[in-house]
Motif scaffolding. Structure first.
Motif, mmCIF file in Angstrom:
data_model
loop_
_atom_site.group_PDB
_atom_site.id
_atom_site.type_symbol
_atom_site.label_atom_id
_atom_site.label_comp_id
_atom_site.label_asym_id
_atom_site.label_seq_id
_atom_site.Cartn_x
_atom_site.Cartn_y
_atom_site.Cartn_z
ATOM 1 N N LYS A 24 0.482 -0.804 -0.362
ATOM 2 C CA LYS A 24 0.034 -0.018 -0.144
ATOM 3 C C LYS A 24 1.176 1.252 0.039
ATOM 4 C CE LYS A 24 -3.768 -2.353 2.566
ATOM 5 N NZ LYS A 24 -4.210 -1.665 4.100
ATOM 6 N N THR A 25 0.074 2.214 -0.888
ATOM 7 C CA THR A 25 1.157 3.822 -0.889
ATOM 8 C C THR A 25 0.866 4.574 0.026
ATOM 9 O OG1 THR A 25 1.713 2.972 -2.863
ATOM 10 C CG2 THR A 25 2.294 5.228 -2.237
ATOM 11 N N LYS A 26 1.091 5.417 0.689
ATOM 12 C CA LYS A 26 0.459 6.497 1.711
ATOM 13 C C LYS A 26 1.182 7.500 2.238
ATOM 14 C CE LYS A 26 -0.996 7.660 6.540
ATOM 15 N NZ LYS A 26 -0.821 6.934 7.812
ATOM 16 N N THR A 54 -0.844 6.743 -5.752
ATOM 17 C CA THR A 54 -1.026 5.894 -3.857
ATOM 18 C C THR A 54 -1.115 4.889 -4.191
ATOM 19 O OG1 THR A 54 -2.911 6.734 -3.881
ATOM 20 C CG2 THR A 54 -1.018 7.887 -2.816
ATOM 21 N N PRO A 55 -0.535 3.947 -5.284
ATOM 22 C CA PRO A 55 -1.554 2.725 -5.842
ATOM 23 C C PRO A 55 -1.207 1.537 -4.769
ATOM 24 C CG PRO A 55 0.601 2.538 -6.576
ATOM 25 C CD PRO A 55 0.210 4.234 -6.001
ATOM 26 N N SER A 84 -3.713 -1.832 -8.631
ATOM 27 C CA SER A 84 -4.851 -0.847 -8.810
ATOM 28 C C SER A 84 -4.580 0.499 -8.314
ATOM 29 C CB SER A 84 -5.834 -1.741 -8.597
ATOM 30 O OG SER A 84 -5.659 -2.052 -7.667
ATOM 31 N N LEU A 85 -5.868 1.084 -8.877
ATOM 32 C CA LEU A 85 -5.765 2.636 -8.020
ATOM 33 C C LEU A 85 -6.800 2.932 -8.137
ATOM 34 C CD1 LEU A 85 -3.861 5.880 -7.395
ATOM 35 C CD2 LEU A 85 -5.417 5.807 -8.504
ATOM 36 N N ARG A 126 -10.923 12.321 -10.954
ATOM 37 C CA ARG A 126 -10.914 10.631 -10.217
ATOM 38 C C ARG A 126 -10.305 10.698 -11.022
ATOM 39 N NH1 ARG A 126 -16.272 5.869 -10.187
ATOM 40 N NH2 ARG A 126 -14.896 4.646 -9.045
ATOM 41 N N ALA A 127 -9.263 9.444 -10.523
ATOM 42 C CA ALA A 127 -8.211 7.942 -12.120
ATOM 43 C C ALA A 127 -8.513 7.224 -11.455
ATOM 44 C CB ALA A 127 -6.915 9.343 -11.138
ATOM 45 N N VAL A 128 -8.999 5.892 -12.091
ATOM 46 C CA VAL A 128 -8.592 4.465 -12.328
ATOM 47 C C VAL A 128 -7.626 3.759 -12.940
ATOM 48 C CG1 VAL A 128 -9.935 2.451 -11.536
ATOM 49 C CG2 VAL A 128 -11.796 4.941 -11.239
#
Length: 314
Positions: free
Chosen positions: A233-235, A253-254, A273-274, A289-291
């Motif tokens: 996880k990315t924070k 932050t994927p 994924s993100l 929004r980014a997917v």
């Protein structure tokens, strides 16, 4: 607004319960040494499938950009020193891309086609195809040094990039995540984690820039048949009160899952994924929004040979 979208896009990646037995207790205490293994002359190929959707909305205006990319890439182990550090020559072999704005006609690119067919926007991508870089990695995926191919009057030579040069600091991180991941120095048990800390540069205004600390946390989830399953996880480690600053990090932050073959010492797959949203990006109004999803898969030598034969026959 479209130019803003283009700018952001370009920055562009339950188990069932059971009684605990003595055997399970023993398994819980087992530790695993996670290491990359390098053999001089070895080639390692990957196929990458990336899908991204980026939506920006302001009042009644809504614009969606959908892009996809299929990439073939590989690294070659040039040399391995007595400490196990390896010089890897990394290369992008082929890229197929498609970008579509709303319901418009997709703009496509295939590096296997003649260059004269390229749209102007794909010029920078074309330059990366077949252009090698060399990186010296440790067995735990640490970047020891980065070498770039430089041309002079006497020909071409790989030279080390100065790590103190801020211009190349983020390149080290990008390349590290592109082929290898950081592994823990010490052996770990299932459920244990390790961190990777780095910084991403953002714009505060037209002249001022700052680096924001990022932490990626990796966890060893399981080991089965000599394949380690690692999640991450990315924070963002700094509180950002400005929506414009947060918007620049929306794709940074994927989370994902990585499989590592412990016997061979190579990554078998990465599934990243993100899905992030940010409001107030246009003077307190609007939203984006980014997917995205990126799936990277190891290609076996026989499959590589077949793909090369198929390409040559076309």
């Amino acid at each position: 607004m479209r130019s803003f979208v283009l700018c952001v896009v370009s920055i562009f990646v339950c188990q069932a319960l059971a009684p605990v037995s003595v055997l399970h207790a023993k398994e819980d205490t087992k530790t695993y040494s996670l290491r990359f293994k390098f053999t001089p002359g070895e080639f390692v190929h990957y196929s990458v499938d990336a899908q991204n959707q980026f939506t920006v909305q302001l009042n009644q205006n809504r614009e969606t950009t959908v892009n996809s990319a299929q990439t073939q890439k590989h690294y070659r182990v040039v040399a391995v020193d007595e400490s196990g550090n390896a010089t890897l020559e990394t290369m992008i072999d082929r890229v197929q891309m498609s970008v579509q704005f709303n319901d418009g006609v997709p703009a496509t690119f295939d590096s296997s086609n003649p260059q004269e067919k390229d749209l102007a926007q794909y010029g920078p991508i074309r330059k990366t195809i077949g252009n090698p870089s060399r990186i010296v990695y440790s067995p735990v995926g640490e970047v020891i040094s980065v070498l770039e191919l430089q041309k002079n009057a006497n020909g071409s030579i790989f030279k080390e990039v100065d790590k103190k040069n801020a211009k190349h600091a983020d390149k080290d991180q990008t390349r590290n995540l592109g082929f290898l991941i950081p592994l823990p120095e010490q052996s770990v048990k299932i459920g244990e984690s390790w961190n990777e800390n780095y910084k991403v540069e953002i714009s505060i205004d037209k002249t001022l820039r700052k680096k924001v600390p990022i932490r990626r946390v990796f966890t060893l989830e399981s080991v089965q048949d000599q394949v380690a399953v690692i999640t991450f996880k990315t924070k963002i480690m700094e509180r950002l009160n400005d929506p414009n600053s947060s918007a620049q990090l929306i794709q940074k932050t994927p989370a994902g899952t990585i499989k590592l073959d412990l016997e061979k010492g190579v990554i078998v797959s990465q599934n990243v994924s993100l899905d992030k949203a940010q409001v107030g990006v246009f003077g307190g109004k609007g939203a984006m929004r980014a997917v995205s999803r990126v799936v990277e898969t190891l290609i076996e030598p026989a499959e590589v040979a077949q793909k090369s034969a198929d390409t040559a026959s076309k």
